[in-house]
Enzyme design. Structure first.
Site, PDB file in Angstrom:
ATOM      1  N   LYS A 234       4.291   9.080   8.864  1.00  0.00           N
ATOM      2  CA  LYS A 234       4.100   8.465  10.192  1.00  0.00           C
ATOM      3  C   LYS A 234       5.122   8.960  11.237  1.00  0.00           C
ATOM      4  CE  LYS A 234       1.057   5.069   8.407  1.00  0.00           C
ATOM      5  NZ  LYS A 234       0.995   4.208   7.253  1.00  0.00           N
TER       6      LYS A 234
ATOM      7  N   TYR B 148       0.851  -1.189   0.000  1.00  0.00           N
ATOM      8  CA  TYR B 148       0.000   0.000   0.000  1.00  0.00           C
ATOM      9  C   TYR B 148       0.887   1.239   0.000  1.00  0.00           C
ATOM     10  CZ  TYR B 148      -3.392   3.473   1.735  1.00  0.00           C
ATOM     11  OH  TYR B 148      -4.196   4.581   1.893  1.00  0.00           O
TER      12      TYR B 148
ATOM     13  N   ASP C  14       9.189   2.834  -0.180  1.00  0.00           N
ATOM     14  CA  ASP C  14       8.142   3.467   0.618  1.00  0.00           C
ATOM     15  C   ASP C  14       8.396   3.081   2.070  1.00  0.00           C
ATOM     16  OD1 ASP C  14       5.957   4.284   2.000  1.00  0.00           O
ATOM     17  OD2 ASP C  14       4.484   3.611   0.513  1.00  0.00           O
TER      18      ASP C  14
HETATM   19  C1  LIG Z   1       0.327   4.688   5.875  1.00  0.00           C
HETATM   20  C2  LIG Z   1       1.066   4.431   4.622  1.00  0.00           C
HETATM   21  C3  LIG Z   1       0.994   5.295   3.518  1.00  0.00           C
HETATM   22  C4  LIG Z   1       0.030   6.447   3.466  1.00  0.00           C
HETATM   23  O1  LIG Z   1       0.295   7.402   4.434  1.00  0.00           O
HETATM   24  P1  LIG Z   1      -0.907   8.400   4.853  1.00  0.00           P
HETATM   25  O2  LIG Z   1      -0.243   9.351   5.796  1.00  0.00           O
HETATM   26  O3  LIG Z   1      -1.956   7.532   5.493  1.00  0.00           O
HETATM   27  O4  LIG Z   1      -1.405   9.047   3.626  1.00  0.00           O
HETATM   28  C5  LIG Z   1       1.819   5.067   2.452  1.00  0.00           C
HETATM   29  N1  LIG Z   1       2.664   4.032   2.426  1.00  0.00           N
HETATM   30  C6  LIG Z   1       2.761   3.166   3.452  1.00  0.00           C
HETATM   31  C7  LIG Z   1       3.739   2.042   3.392  1.00  0.00           C
HETATM   32  C8  LIG Z   1       1.939   3.324   4.573  1.00  0.00           C
HETATM   33  O5  LIG Z   1       1.982   2.431   5.561  1.00  0.00           O
END
Ligand SMILES: *Cc1c(COP(=O)(O)O)cnc(C)c1O
Length: 427
Positions: free
Chosen positions: A267, A144, A239
């Site tokens: 995060k 994701y 990511d």
């Molecule tokens: C949470 C997450 C996102 C998206 O971040 P948001 O702040 O919720 O938009 C993207 N990539 C990864 C791996 C994530 O866990």
């Protein structure tokens, strides 16, 4: 345990907010029941509108590695707020946060701050396309990267197929630019490259998968991706929105010693406030406006409160021994969950990297999306409610991580393991 006040609030919220929530998984759709409305928190605990208290392993889905309402973060935000909440002009704190990040991750020579992980991934991909002059993106089934249009795509039947949107409202044309391979399967990546010669701008990957539950990269997988990208003139985007400052201070790229071209963060770098960042090789980042032709902007980007929280959080994490503590607490949680499954005779697989872990209700191994998806979600649902009733709050979905924080004590983990044992015994 009573949820009267949360039930009333949830009923009111559902009239005004789709599903009563501002992010779908919070609605408890996968497990049923009423989500507790949280009113306050401290350390490893949260309290709901009915006065119930929980030992929390959601940690706001990853950011709260210091625990809730950490004094260094709260004080930094209070001090910043007194000086003004937003200027739309440069500030020294943005620079300080950028310096902390680039020092932790040497692959990031330049970076941009944004407001969420979604924005970070979306922008990194735009820059990769601008730099390579190519349009296709390769992502992995079960990974994701936020909710930008072209990223809401998973594999159709068989690897190396054109993406099918997972969400309504995504134009097929966007989805067609997204190619999907299988996580931990280099042959599937090679097949996509072979079928799209000189068309792939970038490979984006969660170096440790966190959004299909935690799944560690197989031996050689990340190295193999680095080589395939180099051989095919594509950029490698890590990511690290979850893994950055989580699986090591320098993220998965430090833990597995891989140098990506671009990195997405979010995060933890906001310490619980809304922040994201993307960055990487200077030559690539010079594509970003105003230096280059790729546009990306944000009214509240580099926000004073968010950067103050992020700086305070990273300063705490840079203290000696922090990641050893997190590793030990994570290992204790892993052992507790394994033992609980063993005692109850329930087949489980516990996957863990550092302080992020998932108990899958299936026999080992869990290395791919298909194996993760074979988990018994009915058993997870019963386990989840068993824990909630016993005062332990974990993610309301099988396919999420549990996060241990520095606020958890060995006694907290032992308590959680005992509750897990009881909850599994009554499955
Ligand atoms: C949470 C997450 C996102 C998206 O971040 P948001 O702040 O919720 O938009 C993207 N990539 C990864 C791996 C994530 O866990």
């Amino acid at each position: 345990m009573r949820f009267d006040n949360s039930e009333q609030l949830f009923a009111r919220a559902r009239r005004l907010i789709p599903g009563g929530v501002n992010s779908p998984v919070r609605s408890f759709g996968a497990v049923g029941g009423t989500p507790p409305f949280i009113v306050s928190s401290s350390g490893a605990h949260v309290r709901d509108a009915d006065g119930n208290e929980y030992l929390d392993f959601v940690g706001s889905w990853g950011p709260l590695i210091l625990g809730h309402a950490h004094s260094a973060v709260v004080e930094a935000v209070q001090r910043a707020a007194a000086d003004g909440t937003s200027f739309g002009a440069p500030t020294e704190r943005e620079l300080e946060l950028a310096e902390l990040i680039t020092r932790a991750m040497p692959s990031i020579e330049m970076l941009r701050l944004v407001n969420s992980g979604t924005e970070a991934a979306m922008s990194a991909i735009r820059i990769a396309r601008a730099y390579t002059g190519r349009s296709k993106l390769l992502k992995f089934n079960g990974n994701y990267h936020g909710h930008a249009d072209g990223l809401l795509v998973k594999a159709g039947s068989g690897a190396a197929t054109y993406g099918i949107p997972t969400s309504a409202g995504v134009p097929l044309g966007y989805a067609a630019e997204t190619l999907v391979a299988e996580y931990n399967d280099l042959a599937s990546v090679e097949a996509v490259f072979d079928a799209n010669v000189n068309q792939v701008a970038a490979v984006i990957v969660e170096p440790v998968a966190g959004n299909m539950g935690v799944v560690a990269p197989a031996e050689g997988f990340l190295t193999g991706l680095r080589k395939l990208c180099d051989d095919n003139g594509a950029l490698l985007i890590f990511d690290e929105v979850i893994t950055g400052f989580r699986v090591a201070y320098g993220g998965a790229q430090e833990r597995y010693r891989i140098r990506p071209d671009l990195t997405c963060l979010g995060k933890i770098i906001g310490g619980g406030l809304p922040v994201g960042a993307y960055g990487g090789r200077a030559e690539v980042m010079q594509m970003v406006a105003p230096l280059g032709p790729a546009y990306q902007a944000g009214t509240l980007s580099g926000n004073p409160l968010a950067t103050a929280a992020g700086i305070a959080c990273l300063q705490e994490l840079s203290k000696p021994g922090v990641y050893e503590t997190l590793e030990a607490l994570g290992a204790q949680a892993e052992a507790g969950l394994r033992a609980a499954g063993g005692a109850a005779g329930v087949p489980v697989t516990v996957e863990r990297v550092g302080s992020a872990l998932t108990v899958f209700f299936t026999a080992p191994p869990v290395t791919t999306w298909v194996e993760a998806a074979s988990a018994d979600t009915g058993q997870y649902t019963a386990f989840f409610h068993g824990l909630l009733e016993r005062g332990v709050y974990v993610a309301p979905s099988q396919f999420e991580a549990a996060f241990v924080s520095l606020a958890h004590t060995t006694e907290d983990i032992a308590f959680a393991a005992e509750q897990a044992r009881e909850a599994m015994a009554s499955l």
